[in-house]
Design an enzyme around this catalytic site. Sequence first.
Site, short mmCIF file in Angstrom:
data_model
loop_
_atom_site.label_atom_id
_atom_site.label_comp_id
_atom_site.label_asym_id
_atom_site.label_seq_id
_atom_site.Cartn_x
_atom_site.Cartn_y
_atom_site.Cartn_z
CB SER A 230 -0.84 -0.01 1.29
OG SER A 230 -1.47 1.23 1.50
CE1 TYR B 95 -4.58 -1.83 5.13
CE2 TYR B 95 -3.19 0.07 4.70
CZ TYR B 95 -4.01 -0.94 4.24
OH TYR B 95 -4.24 -1.07 2.89
P1 NAD Z 1 -11.74 -5.65 0.20
O1 NAD Z 1 -12.31 -5.47 1.56
O2 NAD Z 1 -12.56 -5.29 -1.00
O3 NAD Z 1 -11.26 -7.16 -0.01
C1 NAD Z 1 -10.56 -7.83 1.00
C2 NAD Z 1 -10.56 -9.30 0.68
O4 NAD Z 1 -9.85 -9.97 1.72
C3 NAD Z 1 -11.96 -9.93 0.61
O5 NAD Z 1 -11.99 -10.91 -0.39
C4 NAD Z 1 -12.11 -10.56 2.00
O6 NAD Z 1 -13.04 -11.63 2.02
C5 NAD Z 1 -10.69 -11.03 2.21
N1 NAD Z 1 -10.38 -11.30 3.61
C6 NAD Z 1 -10.54 -10.49 4.69
N2 NAD Z 1 -10.14 -11.13 5.80
C7 NAD Z 1 -9.73 -12.35 5.42
C8 NAD Z 1 -9.21 -13.48 6.10
N3 NAD Z 1 -9.07 -13.49 7.44
N4 NAD Z 1 -8.90 -14.57 5.40
C9 NAD Z 1 -9.07 -14.62 4.05
N5 NAD Z 1 -9.56 -13.58 3.35
C10 NAD Z 1 -9.87 -12.47 4.03
O7 NAD Z 1 -10.36 -4.85 0.23
P2 NAD Z 1 -9.42 -4.28 -0.93
O8 NAD Z 1 -9.50 -2.81 -0.86
O9 NAD Z 1 -9.66 -4.98 -2.20
O10 NAD Z 1 -8.01 -4.66 -0.33
C11 NAD Z 1 -7.22 -5.72 -0.84
C12 NAD Z 1 -5.78 -5.48 -0.45
O11 NAD Z 1 -5.33 -4.25 -1.03
C13 NAD Z 1 -5.55 -5.33 1.05
O12 NAD Z 1 -4.35 -5.94 1.41
C14 NAD Z 1 -5.46 -3.83 1.24
O13 NAD Z 1 -4.71 -3.49 2.37
C15 NAD Z 1 -4.76 -3.44 -0.04
N6 NAD Z 1 -4.92 -2.04 -0.40
C16 NAD Z 1 -6.15 -1.50 -0.63
C17 NAD Z 1 -6.24 -0.17 -0.97
C18 NAD Z 1 -7.57 0.48 -1.27
O14 NAD Z 1 -7.60 1.71 -1.42
N7 NAD Z 1 -8.66 -0.25 -1.39
C19 NAD Z 1 -5.11 0.61 -1.07
C20 NAD Z 1 -3.87 0.04 -0.82
C21 NAD Z 1 -3.79 -1.29 -0.49
#
Ligand code: NAD
Length: 285
Positions: A165, A178
């Site tokens: 991230s 985080y």
């Molecule tokens: P999201 O909430 O849409 O998806 C998260 C996914 O992780 C889902 O499929 C959920 O079911 C799964 N998950 C959660 N807990 C879990 C567990 N204990 N075991 C297995 N699966 C689990 O989130 P996102 O925004 O798509 O985030 C995905 C990744 O990208 C994360 O690592 C997040 O930190 C990173 N990220 C997101 C952003 C953003 O702006 N959305 C920015 C930077 C990094």
Amino acid sequence: MVMSSIECITSPSRIVTPETFTDEELMRLDGKTALITGSTSGIGLGIARSLARRGANIVLNGFGDVEGSIEQIAALGVKVGYHGADMSKKDDIAQLIDYVQSEFGGTDILVNNAGIQHVARIKDFPDDEWDRVIAINMSAAFHTTKLALPGMIEKDWGRIINIASAHGLVASAGKAAYVTAKHGVVGLTKTTALDEDVVRTGVTVNAICPGWVLTPLVQKQIDDLAERQGISLDQARQDLLGEKQPSLQFVTTEQLGGLAVFLCSSSGDNMRGSIISMDGGWTAQ
Ligand code: NAD
């Protein structure tokens, strides 16, 4: 639960040359299997779609709309599997990697993506939320990597893509666990890429650092901001972008998927321990 549709085509050799392959073929992933953790939503599902469009078989993981996610990927004509491992649990992770081995012949592409967020001041930060964020966002990537690497090294081809991230490079107040976990993932990426069992093989390890992407994880933060400030959701969305992301545009899951495809292609053979930002200018400031 396993669903399969069309079986994969041929497996391209690791050493390819422009003389023998077209540009399109250089980006093909037919015959490879990609395990994407946390891929029933948001970024993980978007990356799964992009890799499947290039021909990779896909193993999904995560909670929520499992059936809908499987259907989306199966519609792209690749073999799809699903395993419901809880990424906070080491034993579940071992079962997940075993599942990919027995049903797909091993993990060629590992995308460590599952992640959660918890926002609170340090003095109020619940210990159990700290433990959960560190386990899912950081330690899970170590466990999957440790278990999937030997198979990749044996095949002399593999890709590990860690979804870190912008918060793997800079901090924001209120996100202690985080930010700590994402900085840890950046460190794990560099260390694994340089590991002496890895660095001269066909296995590459890199991290992608997205800025704001409009997924359920971020929508929750927009909802909280709107409620806290008594503003509309639209205003909250603008404020969230305006505070950090100079482009004032959300990064999309398809753009991140395109970057993952590049890292998996032969053009990515010497991307080693790279920490790649796609953040609308967030960390350029
Ligand atoms: P999201 O909430 O849409 O998806 C998260 C996914 O992780 C889902 O499929 C959920 O079911 C799964 N998950 C959660 N807990 C879990 C567990 N204990 N075991 C297995 N699966 C689990 O989130 P996102 O925004 O798509 O985030 C995905 C990744 O990208 C994360 O690592 C997040 O930190 C990173 N990220 C997101 C952003 C953003 O702006 N959305 C920015 C930077 C990094």
